[in-house]
Design an enzyme around this catalytic site. Structure first.
Site, PDB file in Angstrom:
ATOM      1  N   LYS A 294      26.012  10.666  71.255  1.00 22.61           N
ATOM      2  CA  LYS A 294      26.946   9.602  71.607  1.00 22.61           C
ATOM      3  C   LYS A 294      26.700   8.370  70.736  1.00 22.61           C
ATOM      4  O   LYS A 294      25.555   8.100  70.352  1.00 22.61           O
ATOM      5  CB  LYS A 294      26.755   9.198  73.073  1.00 22.61           C
ATOM      6  CG  LYS A 294      27.138  10.241  74.098  1.00 22.61           C
ATOM      7  CD  LYS A 294      26.859   9.719  75.500  1.00 22.61           C
ATOM      8  CE  LYS A 294      27.177  10.750  76.563  1.00 22.61           C
ATOM      9  NZ  LYS A 294      28.627  10.982  76.717  1.00 22.61           N
ATOM     10  N   ARG A 368      29.727  20.462  82.453  1.00 23.02           N
ATOM     11  CA  ARG A 368      30.420  21.673  82.905  1.00 23.02           C
ATOM     12  C   ARG A 368      29.555  22.919  82.724  1.00 23.02           C
ATOM     13  O   ARG A 368      29.744  23.909  83.432  1.00 23.02           O
ATOM     14  CB  ARG A 368      31.756  21.815  82.182  1.00 23.02           C
ATOM     15  CG  ARG A 368      31.662  21.990  80.678  1.00 23.02           C
ATOM     16  CD  ARG A 368      32.963  21.652  79.969  1.00 23.02           C
ATOM     17  NE  ARG A 368      33.236  20.216  80.048  1.00 23.02           N
ATOM     18  CZ  ARG A 368      34.339  19.646  79.598  1.00 23.02           C
ATOM     19  NH1 ARG A 368      35.289  20.392  79.027  1.00 23.02           N
ATOM     20  NH2 ARG A 368      34.517  18.354  79.698  1.00 23.02           N
TER      21      ARG A 368
END
Length: 516
Positions: A294, A368
């Protein structure tokens, strides 16, 4: 903090700060225009007819400032009573439009101001706040706003702010309602205490609350406070035996072992027909993004990426304390998403617990992956319903801002039940769809599925479509993307402006406690 019920008014008389309410009345009168015609003119005035203390009514009437006070929402007037006490008159606006969430917000503002003023005894004139015509509910909402507003996370402050104990008096409640009110206050304490426990988890520094420590804290809390709850904590070797390849791929770069916390609660009179609900939470204790690292600005605050797991644990905890009538399984998948020479790379292919192969095209779509394996594990526990919660996508903020929780799932009736509980608790939730085109978008050319779809397209729904791959046995399932609501809810006075919000715990607790 100490709460007291006052059924005769004597504690109200002795309070250092008295909180009274006023309503705004609007009357329409005829007024002449410059052309001589008559036009309707709205005039506002204040109503304090509900005050039971005639002396305070007279004192208020004699105030010069009272002439301009109309009782508009959040309008306040302060004066000193005959015995030297401070009296605050708080405007609630139109009585017919003043609802539960208005009450929470008003009381939160009042309590913060009273605390700043260092009042030791604060008495609320409950009948004046009781626009809902339910003293027990009104009293519990006042308490709820105070509990939540009183929270702070200052354990790392070298000089902690002074905080004297405050006694809160619920004044002028009817004696016949006292038992019901006491019960409502006990429930409020269970729920708010659970919210504040998980706020501590979300606010904790990530170098302290790594996966192993997180699991230890939950286990310690369960053993201390949740009698009858079974707990099993799976370590890395046990997770490997479960063949959770996606979960392990996220943990591959970590200095800490993953943990899967499995909690089970059964009500005292459980039968084979008792509804069984599973809660599953994403517990990424810090998210660097992995090799798809990130940007610095996006990485700050990623300690809250375990907010989904905290949310479902908070609801589980509160529901157990409230003796919910349903069986509840709670699964918390915990790891960080870090980078070292062993960390999973983009283009890697791993095998999930359910046997499906997954192409990992973006290591920053890691939530996920751990949830998929956790959901498959949860399905094997035989629930009738599953709810998972996760700070899954930044796309949820793009779609719904930071005020609304996204909900998606495979059963409309189940989704409607959850939405009903959200409405009952004044928490914002909005349903998004899962369509076949998005299910196709996660199909991989070289594996069964891939962990991202088309970039910049329906990210929240595609994340849910991925999770749906791991729901089996026709179990009714709902996914909550709490990315927007898990922290920094500055628009809500009873939430911290910075840090964990504790939102959605009330919704899920309401659902579990009121399940049939």
């Amino acid at each position: 903090m100490l709460f007291k019920l006052d059924t005769v008014g004597d504690q109200f008389l002795g309070a250092e700060l008295k909180i009274l309410t006023a309503f705004q009345k609007t009357a329409t009168t005829a007024a002449k225009t410059t052309k001589g015609a008559k036009a309707a003119k709205a005039e506002s005035s204040v109503s304090i007819d509900h005050w039971s203390d005639k002396g305070l009514k007279e004192e208020f009437a004699n105030l010069k400032s009272a002439a301009k006070f109309k009782g508009a929402k959040d309008e306040t007037l302060s004066f000193t009573g005959a015995t030297g006490e401070t009296v605050w008159v708080v405007g609630l606006g139109d009585k017919t439009k003043y609802e539960a969430e208005d009450l929470r917000k008003s009381v939160a503002k009042i309590y913060k101001a009273a605390k700043a003023g260092k009042f030791s005894t604060v008495a609320f004139d409950v009948p004046g706040f009781n626009t809902l015509k339910d003293e027990a509910l009104t009293t519990s909402l006042i308490a709820e706003a105070i509990y939540l507003s009183d929270y702070s996370f200052d354990k790392y402050k070298s000089k902690k702010p002074e905080s004297a104990e405050v006694t809160i008096v619920f004044a002028h409640v009817e004696k016949k309602n006292s038992a019901k009110i006491e019960k409502a206050l006990a429930s409020t304490q269970n729920i708010c205490e659970s919210i504040n426990v998980i706020k501590d988890y979300v606010n904790e520094a990530p170098n302290v609350l790594h996966s192993e420590e997180y699991a230890r804290r939950v286990e310690a809390d369960v053993k201390k406070n949740l009698k009858g709850v079974k707990i099993k904590v799976l370590n890395k070797a046990q997770i490997q035996k479960e063949k959770m390849g996606m979960f392990l791929s996220v943990n591959a770069g970590s200095a800490y072992e993953p943990r899967l916390v499995h909690l089970t609660y059964e009500p005292p009179k459980s039968t084979s027909k008792t509804k069984h609900i599973a809660l599953v939470g994403k517990g990424i204790t810090f998210d660097t993004g992995g090799y798809c690292v990130k940007p610095g600005a996006s990485m700050a605050g990623m300690k809250n990426d375990m907010g989904g797991s905290a949310t479902v644990y908070g609801a589980f905890r509160a529901a157990v304390l409230e003796k919910a009538p349903v069986k509840i399984t709670c699964i918390l998948a915990m790891t960080d998403n870090a980078i070292n020479e062993l960390a999973t790379t983009p283009d890697a292919i791993v095998t999930a617990r359910n046997g499906k192969t997954c192409e990992i095209l973006n290591t920053d779509a890691e939530g996920r992956l751990i949830l998929g394996d956790a959901l498959d594990y949860a399905c094997d526990q035989g629930p009738d319903y599953i709810i998972d919660a996760a700070t899954l996508t930044g796309a949820a903020l793009v779609a719904l801002g930071n005020q609304v929780c996204a909900i998606l799932g495979n059963d409309q009736k189940w989704i409607n039940e959850i939405l009903g509980s959200a409405k009952a608790q004044d928490e914002y939730m909005w349903q998004l769809p899962i369509i076949n085109e998005w299910r196709q978008d996660i199909k991989s050319k070289i594996a069964d599925i891939k962990n991202i779809g088309t970039p910049m397209r329906a990210g929240t729904a595609i994340g849910a479509a991925f999770l749906e791959e791991f729901i089996k046995n026709d179990i009714k399932w709902a996914h909550l993307d709490v990315a927007g609501v898990v922290d920094s809810q500055s628009h809500l006075p009873y939430c911290s402006g910075h840090g964990a919000s504790g939102l959605i715990v009330r919704t899920l607790t309401h659902l579990l406690v009121n399940a049939k």
